[in-house]
Design a protein around this motif. Sequence first.
Motif, PDB file in Angstrom:
ATOM      1  N   TRP A  35       0.814  -1.210   0.000  1.00 32.86           N
ATOM      2  CA  TRP A  35       0.000   0.000   0.000  1.00 32.86           C
ATOM      3  C   TRP A  35       0.850   1.264   0.000  1.00 32.86           C
ATOM      4  N   GLY A  36       2.139   1.150   0.229  1.00 33.56           N
ATOM      5  CA  GLY A  36       2.981   2.322   0.411  1.00 33.56           C
ATOM      6  C   GLY A  36       2.982   3.254  -0.781  1.00 33.56           C
ATOM      7  N   SER A  37       3.216   4.525  -0.508  1.00 31.52           N
ATOM      8  CA  SER A  37       3.314   5.525  -1.569  1.00 31.52           C
ATOM      9  C   SER A  37       4.631   5.363  -2.313  1.00 31.52           C
ATOM     10  N   PRO A  38       4.739   5.915  -3.525  1.00 30.31           N
ATOM     11  CA  PRO A  38       5.994   5.834  -4.271  1.00 30.31           C
ATOM     12  C   PRO A  38       7.174   6.341  -3.437  1.00 30.31           C
ATOM     13  N   GLY A  39       8.244   5.565  -3.422  1.00 30.77           N
ATOM     14  CA  GLY A  39       9.424   5.941  -2.660  1.00 30.77           C
ATOM     15  C   GLY A  39       9.458   5.387  -1.260  1.00 30.77           C
ATOM     16  N   TYR A  40       8.376   4.745  -0.824  1.00 29.01           N
ATOM     17  CA  TYR A  40       8.318   4.164   0.511  1.00 29.01           C
ATOM     18  C   TYR A  40       8.236   2.640   0.412  1.00 29.01           C
ATOM     19  N   PRO A  41       8.625   1.929   1.477  1.00 29.17           N
ATOM     20  CA  PRO A  41       8.601   0.460   1.431  1.00 29.17           C
ATOM     21  C   PRO A  41       7.195  -0.080   1.162  1.00 29.17           C
ATOM     22  N   TRP A  42       7.154  -1.261   0.616  1.00 31.60           N
ATOM     23  CA  TRP A  42       5.908  -1.980   0.352  1.00 31.60           C
ATOM     24  C   TRP A  42       4.969  -1.163  -0.532  1.00 31.60           C
ATOM     25  N   ASN A  43       5.517  -0.657  -1.633  1.00 36.32           N
ATOM     26  CA  ASN A  43       4.669   0.056  -2.580  1.00 36.32           C
ATOM     27  C   ASN A  43       4.442  -0.800  -3.823  1.00 36.32           C
ATOM     28  N   ALA A  44       3.424  -0.429  -4.593  1.00 40.57           N
ATOM     29  CA  ALA A  44       2.995  -1.260  -5.718  1.00 40.57           C
ATOM     30  C   ALA A  44       3.967  -1.260  -6.882  1.00 40.57           C
ATOM     31  N   MET A  45       4.990  -0.407  -6.865  1.00 38.77           N
ATOM     32  CA  MET A  45       5.999  -0.409  -7.914  1.00 38.77           C
ATOM     33  C   MET A  45       7.209  -1.247  -7.543  1.00 38.77           C
ATOM     34  N   HIS A  46       7.179  -1.862  -6.360  1.00 37.91           N
ATOM     35  CA  HIS A  46       8.286  -2.721  -5.938  1.00 37.91           C
ATOM     36  C   HIS A  46       8.377  -3.908  -6.890  1.00 37.91           C
ATOM     37  N   PRO A  47       9.588  -4.299  -7.305  1.00 37.45           N
ATOM     38  CA  PRO A  47       9.716  -5.428  -8.236  1.00 37.45           C
ATOM     39  C   PRO A  47       9.132  -6.725  -7.693  1.00 37.45           C
ATOM     40  N   ALA A  48       9.100  -6.877  -6.376  1.00 38.67           N
ATOM     41  CA  ALA A  48       8.511  -8.084  -5.795  1.00 38.67           C
ATOM     42  C   ALA A  48       7.010  -8.155  -6.079  1.00 38.67           C
ATOM     43  N   PHE A  49       6.367  -6.987  -6.090  1.00 36.23           N
ATOM     44  CA  PHE A  49       4.930  -6.972  -6.382  1.00 36.23           C
ATOM     45  C   PHE A  49       4.672  -7.085  -7.878  1.00 36.23           C
ATOM     46  N   ILE A  50       5.346  -6.254  -8.670  1.00 36.59           N
ATOM     47  CA  ILE A  50       5.118  -6.252 -10.113  1.00 36.59           C
ATOM     48  C   ILE A  50       5.445  -7.610 -10.726  1.00 36.59           C
ATOM     49  N   GLY A  51       6.521  -8.221 -10.282  1.00 38.25           N
ATOM     50  CA  GLY A  51       6.960  -9.462 -10.902  1.00 38.25           C
ATOM     51  C   GLY A  51       6.294 -10.712 -10.385  1.00 38.25           C
ATOM     52  N   PHE A  52       5.890 -10.707  -9.090  1.00 34.79           N
ATOM     53  CA  PHE A  52       5.462 -11.970  -8.498  1.00 34.79           C
ATOM     54  C   PHE A  52       4.019 -11.987  -8.004  1.00 34.79           C
ATOM     55  N   ALA A  53       3.386 -10.833  -7.809  1.00 35.74           N
ATOM     56  CA  ALA A  53       1.970 -10.841  -7.433  1.00 35.74           C
ATOM     57  C   ALA A  53       1.104 -11.460  -8.528  1.00 35.74           C
ATOM     58  N   PRO A  54       1.243 -11.064  -9.800  1.00 32.03           N
ATOM     59  CA  PRO A  54       0.424 -11.715 -10.835  1.00 32.03           C
ATOM     60  C   PRO A  54       0.755 -13.186 -11.008  1.00 32.03           C
ATOM     61  N   LEU A  55       2.008 -13.570 -10.749  1.00 32.24           N
ATOM     62  CA  LEU A  55       2.393 -14.973 -10.795  1.00 32.24           C
ATOM     63  C   LEU A  55       1.634 -15.757  -9.724  1.00 32.24           C
ATOM     64  N   ALA A  56       1.554 -15.168  -8.514  1.00 29.98           N
ATOM     65  CA  ALA A  56       0.831 -15.808  -7.420  1.00 29.98           C
ATOM     66  C   ALA A  56      -0.658 -15.901  -7.725  1.00 29.98           C
ATOM     67  N   VAL A  57      -1.219 -14.867  -8.344  1.00 30.12           N
ATOM     68  CA  VAL A  57      -2.641 -14.885  -8.691  1.00 30.12           C
ATOM     69  C   VAL A  57      -2.950 -16.042  -9.638  1.00 30.12           C
ATOM     70  N   GLY A  58      -2.130 -16.216 -10.675  1.00 28.26           N
ATOM     71  CA  GLY A  58      -2.331 -17.326 -11.602  1.00 28.26           C
ATOM     72  C   GLY A  58      -2.178 -18.673 -10.934  1.00 28.26           C
ATOM     73  N   ALA A  59      -1.193 -18.798 -10.029  1.00 30.07           N
ATOM     74  CA  ALA A  59      -0.946 -20.072  -9.350  1.00 30.07           C
ATOM     75  C   ALA A  59      -2.103 -20.434  -8.426  1.00 30.07           C
ATOM     76  N   VAL A  60      -2.595 -19.474  -7.659  1.00 28.71           N
ATOM     77  CA  VAL A  60      -3.712 -19.739  -6.742  1.00 28.71           C
ATOM     78  C   VAL A  60      -4.958 -20.146  -7.530  1.00 28.71           C
ATOM     79  N   THR A  61      -5.191 -19.495  -8.648  1.00 35.01           N
ATOM     80  CA  THR A  61      -6.352 -19.825  -9.481  1.00 35.01           C
ATOM     81  C   THR A  61      -6.324 -21.282  -9.919  1.00 35.01           C
ATOM     82  N   VAL A  62      -5.207 -21.739 -10.439  1.00 37.39           N
ATOM     83  CA  VAL A  62      -5.103 -23.118 -10.926  1.00 37.39           C
ATOM     84  C   VAL A  62      -5.127 -24.108  -9.764  1.00 37.39           C
ATOM     85  N   TYR A  63      -4.506 -23.746  -8.642  1.00 40.83           N
ATOM     86  CA  TYR A  63      -4.534 -24.630  -7.470  1.00 40.83           C
ATOM     87  C   TYR A  63      -5.967 -24.908  -7.033  1.00 40.83           C
TER      88      TYR A  63
END
Length: 346
Positions: A35-63
């Motif tokens: 939820w963090g704003s740009p420039g702060y920890p845990w923001n939506a532009m973090h590579p962990a979110f951009i790269g792996f959140a949609p991956l997790a969404v697809g995995a949970v769906t198929v599971y």
Amino acid sequence: MIYSDKEPVRRLPFSKWWPVVAGALCGVLLRLIFWGSPGYPWNAMHPAFIGFAPLAVGAVTVYVAELSERRSWRYYLFAGMLANVLFVMATMAILIEGLICAILVLPLFAVYGALGGVLMGAICRGTNWPKKPVVYSFSMMPLLLAALLPDHAGEPYVGSIERTVVINADAPTVWRELHDTRDIEKAEVGQAWMYRIGVPMPVSGVTRVTPEGLVRDVRMGKGIHFTQHATQWETNRYVRWTYHFSDDSFPPGALDDHVKIGGEYFDVIDTEYVLAPTGPHSTALTARMHYRVSTRFNWYAKHLASGLIGNFEEVILGFYAGRSTRALSGPGRPELPTKKNPNDFS
């Protein structure tokens, strides 16, 4: 329980939507954490979110889908994509994501979601059973990587886009239209993609002469306003604008923080206009914009920026061409200098 590949294959559209809804809810939960704003920890532009959140969404769906019956490879692919589309739409519905960011990120999330669905499908087939530790690993991956990876904007990428149009008007007429643009109508520039996806429409751009030189006041919809300062110019030939923003240039909600001009992730460095006579009543007008993209996924973002800016230049040049061909000099327009700027390029 042993699956058989000979069992009937469920095809899209689904008769049961629970797997897709479960995947989308996983994505919304992750977005609420990031939820963090740009420039702060845990923001939506973090590579962990951009790269792996949609991956997790697809995995949970198929599971969730594999808990009831074996699905096809086609299902893995499209269910992961569809869950991410629903995920992005849900973030807009609950007002934690804006239209601009949603449209720009959706193609990337759809591809990553498909990959996550296929990976989970392969694991389910390889183990002959959907394993809880596997889906937990996918779901926790964005959180773990966010704690491990550094949180900062990526290395800046500076690009340049140039477009040219030939206008049936002399250079002085085109020059004046560049500096005295008022009452811009939606029909004149609304076809630009950046305005179609939610960037507020321009209203006016009027130049005034100051002791420091030419300053252009730009106003857009939703109360956006800023100035452009001419660092170089030669009357009827050339002008280079740099952008200056104040604390209230972008009212709250006027523009997504992730794509705000002059922000941490995106900026327009300058805009140049070059006028070259091609005949007695014909002028070639060239627009050249330098821009900066600073994300951890510039390989994707720079192409989006290039496409949007290139399209914008084509539309705005068409706008100036239309205005110039029917322009008439009249009262109320600023008197612009006729001498060369001492810092002129020539």
